[in-house]
Enzyme design. Sequence first.
Site, short mmCIF file in Angstrom:
data_model
loop_
_atom_site.label_atom_id
_atom_site.label_comp_id
_atom_site.label_asym_id
_atom_site.label_seq_id
_atom_site.Cartn_x
_atom_site.Cartn_y
_atom_site.Cartn_z
N ASP A 171 0.82 -1.21 0.00
CA ASP A 171 0.00 0.00 0.00
C ASP A 171 0.85 1.26 0.00
OD1 ASP A 171 -2.42 -1.22 -0.06
OD2 ASP A 171 -2.75 -1.18 2.10
N LYS A 178 -3.66 3.41 -2.46
CA LYS A 178 -4.57 4.51 -2.79
C LYS A 178 -4.35 5.61 -1.75
CE LYS A 178 -8.33 1.64 -0.93
NZ LYS A 178 -7.92 0.29 -1.18
N MET A 235 -8.50 8.83 9.42
CA MET A 235 -8.89 9.40 8.12
C MET A 235 -9.78 10.62 8.34
SD MET A 235 -9.62 5.85 6.02
CE MET A 235 -10.36 4.91 7.34
C1 LIG Z 1 -6.95 3.29 5.96
S1 LIG Z 1 -6.47 3.72 7.60
C2 LIG Z 1 -5.40 2.37 7.92
C3 LIG Z 1 -5.03 2.23 9.37
C4 LIG Z 1 -3.97 1.18 9.61
N1 LIG Z 1 -4.43 -0.14 9.25
C5 LIG Z 1 -3.46 1.17 11.05
O1 LIG Z 1 -3.69 0.20 11.79
O2 LIG Z 1 -2.80 2.14 11.44
C6 LIG Z 1 -5.37 5.06 7.26
C7 LIG Z 1 -5.40 6.11 8.36
O3 LIG Z 1 -4.59 5.71 9.44
C8 LIG Z 1 -4.05 6.85 10.07
N2 LIG Z 1 -2.57 6.75 10.01
C9 LIG Z 1 -1.85 5.82 9.39
N3 LIG Z 1 -0.53 6.00 9.61
C10 LIG Z 1 -0.43 7.10 10.39
C11 LIG Z 1 0.65 7.79 10.97
N4 LIG Z 1 1.92 7.40 10.79
N5 LIG Z 1 0.39 8.89 11.74
C12 LIG Z 1 -0.88 9.30 11.93
N6 LIG Z 1 -1.97 8.66 11.43
C13 LIG Z 1 -1.74 7.59 10.66
C14 LIG Z 1 -4.55 8.06 9.32
O4 LIG Z 1 -5.74 8.50 9.97
C15 LIG Z 1 -4.85 7.47 7.97
O5 LIG Z 1 -5.80 8.25 7.28
#
Ligand SMILES: C[S@@+](CC[C@H](N)C(=O)[O-])C[C@H]1O[C@@H](n2cnc3c(N)ncnc32)[C@H](O)[C@@H]1O
Length: 259
Positions: free
Chosen positions: A35, A55, A167
Amino acid sequence: MKGRVLFVGAGPGAPDLITVRGLKALQAADVILYDSLIDPALLEGLRAERIFVGKRCGRHSMRQERITRLLGELALAGKTVVRLKGGDPMVLGRTGEEALHLCDLGVPFEVVPGVTSAVSAPALAGIPLTHRGVADAFTVVSAHRRDDAEDFSIPPYAPRRSLVLMMSLRTSPAWSRQLLEAGYPADLPVAFVSGGSTAAQSVIVTTVAGAATQAAKIRVDAPTLAVIGHVVALRARLAHPPPAVATTPPVRAAAGSVA
Ligand SMILES: C[S@@+](CC[C@H](N)C(=O)[O-])C[C@H]1O[C@@H](n2cnc3c(N)ncnc32)[C@H](O)[C@@H]1O
């Protein structure tokens, strides 16, 4: 002979926050479907074929249905396939529907958990989601919605519960309005944590009433979550400089030491 699929969590961003089991899976893979938000250092030096299927901000490199089908096709062709996702694969990552398709095909799969950003990004910003006397529960909510009429699954206000909205950047005007309508105090602290665990980690602290204005100042392509609740105030004492991010790709660093 049938192959198999491993759903692997890469952790929140820093390449050395993948698990040892996740690293072994990458080293053993024939094909890796990965991803956005995956640090390229994680993929360096691997023998596997790599396919980007990410995406970001509504732009898809490959449609979800195609990704799901491809996993099955590759495994049925005998490949060991890693589906590498940010954070934990089972948190807002569509792993369930991909795995259900594999069930229908009779393809074996495994889940290799990862460190979810929902908990680790706040922690690295100096915000524990629970803290004795301040918060004894937390709820993680998706702030993504398919259409503007959809409500977010925001629970009723409870002073000792922290809320993590994933998100949540683009939808901040809508969720901050919903929070106020649900009785959340206008001055309840909110922290936007962007790029948690990476060299680009940044934090903006505001309130429920000020959230939309502050969110507009954050780059839309930075992965960002919002933490809402009294635990945000602990950051004033618990925040520390961002941890050093590994510069050596962990795959190479671990070669020979990981069977
Ligand atoms: C589709 S979700 C996936 C979450 C992922 N599976 C997890 O467990 O962290 C994507 C969202 O995770 C959050 N996110 C992912 N990585 C991040 C990071 N390093 N710092 C802050 N928020 C993060 C954001 O809100 C982003 O829009």
